[in-house]
Motif scaffolding. Sequence first.
Motif, PDB file in Angstrom:
ATOM      1  N   ARG A 247     106.256 -26.858   8.070  1.00  0.00           N
ATOM      2  CA  ARG A 247     105.441 -28.078   8.175  1.00  0.00           C
ATOM      3  C   ARG A 247     105.962 -29.173   7.246  1.00  0.00           C
ATOM      4  O   ARG A 247     105.860 -30.367   7.537  1.00  0.00           O
TER       5      ARG A 247
ATOM      6  N   ARG B 254      99.362 -32.309   3.852  1.00  0.00           N
ATOM      7  CA  ARG B 254      99.663 -32.191   5.279  1.00  0.00           C
ATOM      8  C   ARG B 254      99.428 -30.794   5.813  1.00  0.00           C
ATOM      9  O   ARG B 254      99.393 -30.591   7.036  1.00  0.00           O
ATOM     10  N   LEU B 255      99.281 -29.805   4.931  1.00  0.00           N
ATOM     11  CA  LEU B 255      99.101 -28.428   5.384  1.00  0.00           C
ATOM     12  C   LEU B 255      97.825 -28.294   6.199  1.00  0.00           C
ATOM     13  O   LEU B 255      96.781 -28.850   5.844  1.00  0.00           O
TER      14      LEU B 255
ATOM     15  N   ASP C  67      99.456 -23.149   9.858  1.00  0.00           N
ATOM     16  CA  ASP C  67     100.826 -23.410   9.406  1.00  0.00           C
ATOM     17  C   ASP C  67     101.429 -22.160   8.785  1.00  0.00           C
ATOM     18  O   ASP C  67     100.745 -21.386   8.102  1.00  0.00           O
TER      19      ASP C  67
END
Length: 236
Positions: free
Chosen positions: A93, A148-149, A153
């Motif tokens: 990611r 952003r995780l 993921d």
Amino acid sequence: MSVRLIVRSLSELCITVGALIILFVLYVLFWTGVKAAGATEGEIDTLRNRWAQGEVSVPAPGPGPEASPAPDLVPTAPDYRDGKPFAMMYIPRLGRSWEWPVLENTEVKTLQKGLGHYAGTARLGATGNFAVAGHRRTYGDPFKDFPRLREGDAVVLTDGTTWFTYRIAGKPYRTVPGDTAVIDPVPRRSGFDGPGRYLTLTTCEPEWGSSHRLIAWAHLDATQPVTDGRPAAFHS
């Protein structure tokens, strides 16, 4: 003392202070990254050379893609060596080129060379909580994009013999530095309700501060020998 002399002295002081601030910003933004790049590459080379010579940790068995979790084996290899690298971490990611060595302990000098494993937490792939810290900014900015995780993921690690694929359990959780329960064997507020094979990632919050921490939890999803090639998580 004349007004002109006072004004000149204050001007020189402001220029000096301004120059020092600029130098400090350059150090933080540029030089720590340069230092980290060299140190990180050195740790990666150390790991790869060690693995090439057959020096690896005994992996804790875990669930394969179609397997159920197996009991932990009693490790026969020495404990992780303090301040030394023992694994590599990849988070697709965060970018195709995102790769960082994981070293034992979370001391300042250790985190300047890579990610740090919280001493006393579980070994990689074992039952319990394998907890890892990393800088959000400075020293290579490993966790710059931590927010952003997202759930699902992949966080992939290898110890030289086995690939371990963990899956993020939810969005990052914000807490304070003193909240050590986030790295408990069954981490508090993670949503996990019993023993398992967990991963905790921690970093600073806000991006340029350290008043809080961001936490991401994951559970072990699959394992496979490195001889089988890279896991599918790299391509998903």
